[in-house]
Scaffold this motif. Structure first.
Motif, short mmCIF file in Angstrom:
data_model
loop_
_atom_site.label_atom_id
_atom_site.label_comp_id
_atom_site.label_asym_id
_atom_site.label_seq_id
_atom_site.Cartn_x
_atom_site.Cartn_y
_atom_site.Cartn_z
N ASN A 186 14.54 -4.70 25.45
CA ASN A 186 15.23 -5.97 25.30
C ASN A 186 14.65 -6.81 24.17
O ASN A 186 15.37 -7.46 23.42
N ARG A 187 13.32 -6.79 24.04
CA ARG A 187 12.71 -7.57 22.96
C ARG A 187 13.11 -7.02 21.59
O ARG A 187 13.50 -7.79 20.69
N ILE A 188 13.05 -5.72 21.43
CA ILE A 188 13.41 -5.12 20.14
C ILE A 188 14.89 -5.34 19.82
O ILE A 188 15.27 -5.64 18.68
N GLY A 189 15.72 -5.22 20.86
CA GLY A 189 17.15 -5.44 20.65
C GLY A 189 17.45 -6.85 20.18
O GLY A 189 18.26 -7.07 19.27
N GLN A 190 16.78 -7.86 20.81
CA GLN A 190 17.01 -9.25 20.41
C GLN A 190 16.53 -9.50 18.98
O GLN A 190 17.17 -10.23 18.21
N LEU A 191 15.39 -8.91 18.62
CA LEU A 191 14.89 -9.09 17.26
C LEU A 191 15.85 -8.49 16.24
O LEU A 191 16.09 -9.07 15.17
N LEU A 192 16.40 -7.34 16.55
CA LEU A 192 17.34 -6.72 15.62
C LEU A 192 18.62 -7.52 15.50
O LEU A 192 19.17 -7.68 14.40
N VAL A 193 19.12 -8.03 16.63
CA VAL A 193 20.34 -8.84 16.59
C VAL A 193 20.13 -10.09 15.75
O VAL A 193 20.99 -10.50 14.95
N SER A 194 18.96 -10.73 15.91
CA SER A 194 18.68 -11.93 15.12
C SER A 194 18.56 -11.60 13.63
O SER A 194 18.74 -12.48 12.78
N GLY A 211 16.42 17.26 34.39
CA GLY A 211 15.97 18.09 35.50
C GLY A 211 14.89 19.08 35.12
O GLY A 211 14.05 19.45 35.95
N ASP A 212 14.86 19.52 33.86
CA ASP A 212 13.84 20.48 33.47
C ASP A 212 12.52 19.83 33.15
O ASP A 212 11.54 20.50 32.85
N GLY A 213 12.49 18.46 33.14
CA GLY A 213 11.25 17.75 32.91
C GLY A 213 10.84 17.67 31.46
O GLY A 213 9.77 17.14 31.14
N LYS A 214 11.69 18.19 30.55
CA LYS A 214 11.33 18.13 29.13
C LYS A 214 11.49 16.74 28.54
O LYS A 214 10.77 16.36 27.62
N THR A 215 12.45 15.97 29.06
CA THR A 215 12.69 14.62 28.53
C THR A 215 12.49 13.63 29.65
O THR A 215 13.22 13.64 30.66
N PRO A 216 11.50 12.74 29.50
CA PRO A 216 11.26 11.74 30.55
C PRO A 216 12.29 10.63 30.49
O PRO A 216 13.06 10.50 29.54
N ALA A 217 12.26 9.81 31.52
CA ALA A 217 13.15 8.64 31.54
C ALA A 217 12.67 7.64 30.50
O ALA A 217 11.49 7.57 30.17
N GLY A 218 13.60 6.84 29.98
CA GLY A 218 13.23 5.84 28.99
C GLY A 218 14.44 5.09 28.48
O GLY A 218 15.55 5.20 29.01
N TRP A 219 14.21 4.30 27.44
CA TRP A 219 15.26 3.48 26.83
C TRP A 219 15.42 3.88 25.35
O TRP A 219 14.43 4.07 24.64
N MET A 220 16.68 3.99 24.94
CA MET A 220 16.98 4.24 23.53
C MET A 220 17.64 2.99 22.93
O MET A 220 18.67 2.52 23.43
N VAL A 221 17.01 2.47 21.92
CA VAL A 221 17.57 1.33 21.18
C VAL A 221 18.21 1.90 19.90
O VAL A 221 17.50 2.44 19.04
N ALA A 222 19.52 1.80 19.80
CA ALA A 222 20.25 2.27 18.62
C ALA A 222 20.86 1.08 17.90
O ALA A 222 21.53 0.24 18.52
N ALA A 223 20.61 0.99 16.61
CA ALA A 223 21.10 -0.15 15.82
C ALA A 223 21.66 0.36 14.49
O ALA A 223 21.25 1.39 13.97
N ARG A 224 22.58 -0.41 13.98
CA ARG A 224 23.15 -0.09 12.66
C ARG A 224 23.42 -1.38 11.90
O ARG A 224 23.67 -2.44 12.48
N ALA A 225 23.41 -1.28 10.57
CA ALA A 225 23.68 -2.41 9.67
C ALA A 225 24.25 -1.86 8.36
O ALA A 225 24.08 -0.67 8.04
N GLY A 226 24.90 -2.72 7.60
CA GLY A 226 25.48 -2.29 6.33
C GLY A 226 26.74 -1.50 6.48
O GLY A 226 27.04 -0.64 5.64
N GLY A 227 27.51 -1.76 7.51
CA GLY A 227 28.77 -1.04 7.68
C GLY A 227 29.78 -1.34 6.59
O GLY A 227 30.73 -0.57 6.39
#
Length: 727
Positions: free
Chosen positions: A140-148, A162-178
């Protein structure tokens, strides 16, 4: 076999269509079309457009003139192949937009948040660190900084696989210059709009009316009012561009649209009345300002709208732009007096209108048609040494309109100042013979002092329009007229008057004590004067020559031995005798008019010298008379260009989109950023730390993109900027 063949046909059709669409929408096809358009535009700039065919024949020859006309190179921008290329360019660019716009729109809407976490390690610009906060708080902090900071952000919470290769987490995806992607659409759309605007404002619509609406090109002549309706376009015509000439005090409501094989007449929804034409000149004689005070008369409502039209300041009424194109003669009236230049010619007077009906004249045995071509009230010429009118210039061989220095390179330029002077009005006319061949003449109304102290009348002539004028210089007498020269020429053509002049000369030049010398002198003077007058052949095997100094030279060549000294001595004696006799001819012509004889001073000698030169050259003047202007009444006319251009605003919009599109593609960088946040400890640990992996992508890597990545690392992940390594 039939089924198989049929099956092949079924698949081949769609395949051919796809191949055609692929070709039309390809970059190489569009570039090829743009290359052809650029080459055609260069040709259209170098080669003058819409010139009469005779101009191309005179400049390039009949073969290339026909090639230009067949390929429509003399009217490129309205040629069918040029319009066809524009049409294909519109189709090609439109297909390219249609094919790529959906994909661009999808890319603008997607954040690519489903990217694999392992893929982040393949990016060239990436960073890893640990944050002292939980993954959700960090996301949330990174997302707000990017939006600002102007970024568009999407957060995605992922469960552990299920295979345990990828743990749980959050992905922050941002784009600019469209806007970079939108620049692609804007630039290609601009090309389409500019081409459509060009097609609308070209003569495609006008030509379509000749194809489908029963209109045809007019190739005849006569009055505009007598042209049939099938050659006229209605006032509601959506697009046109033509010219209209309006004289002072007159009105015009029909424009002329030049076509390759004739003209079309365009009715206007109003008439243009020219109240006053204003023209101002530089000291060089070039127009400095020309403007028109007009009144526009609405043909439907009768409303009268005053307007002033200047160069680069058009008037607009009912969607029609009115431009000041140029100016011309509006039908000035002139009075001309014929000055005899041949023995059988007689003086007469005639009146005419510039550009108006011609006059039939009969002088001697020759019947000629007099065409009133042009009236020039102001003629500014250079009278400096070396200039076209300078004392060192031979006006019979030099074009008065062009200074020879303007034709030389920079290394040949001189620093001599120009001496510019207005030498007064001139009349331009043509004399056309029974075979239709015409010579063009230009005569100045008042005498001109070319620098030697003797004013002369300049009588110009040329055989072809591309040639410069060659001038006969006729001296002006003490009354400032050509009468003295005309009287002298008439006296010279009279055998009895020639005999009297010779006897006067003998009485002054001979010795009474030596009568045999007087007889020899009489024979020489009689022969020389007859040769100069053109009444005696210069050679025994020839008829009477044209006369003048050429006849004297031919006589010397055929009757005097080739020894240089003998011929030179004999020639000098003959010239001296002839000059003395011609002086007596001049005084006899003055006595016949009741004038006193000329004194033997320098001024009289200057007149005689120039008169003798003019008499010699007059034998080669190709007309029996020279038409001299005695009076004129000038009527000015404005040439307006009238245009209804609905595609103009379309082109303006296309230019705006092109600027925006190019700016967006060159100066706007498309950037994408991913930050993968996952707990730093093992599964089940109550840790508050988060492992962060950041990856940065840009469509065009520059120094600025490196700086931006370093800034984002410091701002989002609290990583210090990397210091450059010390040398």
């Amino acid at each position: 076999m039939s089924v198989s063949t049929h099956g092949l046909r079924v698949h081949r059709g769609p395949q051919a269509v796809r191949a055609a669409v692929e070709l039309l929408s390809s970059m190489r096809f569009a570039i090829a079309l743009l290359t052809i358009i650029c080459i055609a535009s260069i040709i259209g700039t170098v080669l003058k457009q819409h010139e009469p065919i005779n101009n191309y024949i005179n400049q390039f020859g009949p073969f290339w003139a026909e090639v230009f006309r067949a390929a429509r190179l003399d009217s490129i921008y309205s040629a069918w192949w040029f319009l066809l290329i524009l049409l294909f360019l519109v189709i090609s660019t439109t297909l390219c937009i249609v094919r790529n716009t959906p994909r661009i729109v999808v890319e603008l809407r997607t954040f690519k948040e489903d990217i694999r976490t392992q893929s982040l390690k393949a990016f060239g610009q990436r960073a890893q660190t640990q944050l002292g906060e939980t993954p959700d708080m960090a996301a949330n902090r990174i997302g707000q900084l990017l939006v600002s900071g102007g970024w568009k952000v999407k957060l995605q919470q992922r469960e552990a696989t299920g295979d345990g290769k990828t743990p749980a987490g959050w992905m922050v995806a941002a784009r600019a210059g469209g806007a970079h992607k939108l620049g692609y659409i804007a630039a290609h759309s601009a090309i389409v709009l500019v081409c459509i605007g060009g097609l609308l404002d070209g003569d495609l619509v006008v030509r379509a009316q000749t194809w489908f609406n029963g209109k045809s090109v007019f190739t005849g002549g006569g009055m505009i009012a007598d042209v049939p309706p099938q050659h006229r376009l209605s006032a509601s015509n959506p697009t046109f561009r033509g010219n209209i000439l309006v004289p002072e005090g007159g009105q015009g409501s029909v424009a002329i649209l030049n076509q390759a094989d004739g003209v079309l007449l365009q009715e206007l929804p109003f008439s243009i009345e020219l109240k006053k034409f204003i023209v101002d000149y530089y000291s060089t004689g070039m127009p400095k300002l020309f403007a028109s005070e007009v009144v526009l008369h609405d043909r439907e409502t009768g409303a009268q709208v005053p307007a002033r039209i200047e160069v680069n300041h058009p008037a607009s009424y009912k969607g029609v732009e009115i431009y000041q194109s140029s100016f011309d003669d509006g039908g000035s009236t002139v009075k001309l007096k014929a000055v005899p230049m041949a023995a059988a010619a007689k003086p007469f007077e005639v009146e005419g209108v510039i550009g108006g009906p011609s006059s039939e004249i009969t002088n001697g045995k020759e019947k000629l048609t007099l065409e009133f071509a042009a009236l020039r009230v102001i003629n500014v010429e250079n009278f400096a040494d070396g200039g076209a009118m300078g004392s060192g210039a031979d006006v019979r061989k030099v074009d008065l309109r062009h200074d020879i220095e303007s034709r030389l390179g920079a290394a040949n330029k001189t620093n001599k100042p120009k001496v510019l002077r207005n030498i007064g009005p001139s009349i331009g006319y043509k004399l056309r013979d029974a075979a239709g061949q015409a010579r063009e003449y230009q005569n100045y109304m008042v005498p001109v002092d070319t620098g030697d102290g003797q004013p002369v009348f300049l009588l110009g002539m040329r055989e072809k329009p591309e040639e410069p004028f060659r001038y006969l210089r006729v001296p002006a007498d003490e009354q400032g007229s050509m009468d003295g020269f005309v009287r002298m020429r008439a006296t010279l053509e009279d055998p009895a008057m020639r005999a009297r002049a010779i006897e006067r000369y003998i009485a002054k030049a001979s010795d009474p004590q030596r009568p045999e010398m007087a007889d020899q002198l009489r024979v020489s003077a009689t022969r020389a004067l007859a040769l100069f007058a053109g009444s005696e052949p210069a050679r025994a095997d020839a008829a009477a020559s044209a006369g003048g100094w050429q006849a004297i030279a031919e006589f010397m060549e055929s009757n005097v031995p080739e020894a240089e000294r003998e011929r030179e001595r004999a020639g000098a004696v003959l010239v001296r005798i002839l000059n003395d006799v011609l002086y007596e001819v001049l005084n006899l012509s003055r006595e016949g008019a009741g004038l006193a004889a000329l004194p033997g001073d320098e001024k009289s000698q200057a007149f005689l010298t120039q008169a003798v030169i003019a008499l010699s050259d007059a034998h080669f003047y190709p007309a029996p008379v020279a038409m001299m202007m005695t009076d004129f009444t000038q009527v000015q006319a404005s040439v307006f260009q009238v245009a209804r251009a609905p595609g103009k605003n379309v082109v303006y919009l296309g230019c705006l989109l092109l600027i925006v599109g190019i700016f967006a593609m060159l100066y706007v960088r498309e950037r994408r950023l991913w930050v993968w946040l996952t707990p730093a400890g093992a599964a089940g640990d109550n840790t508050t730390e988060t492992a962060a992996t950041m990856a940065f992508s840009v469509n065009r890597k520059t120094i600025d993109s490196d700086r931006e990545f370093e800034h984002l690392k410091h701002k989002l992940l609290a990583l210090k900027k990397e210091e450059p390594a010390s040398p």
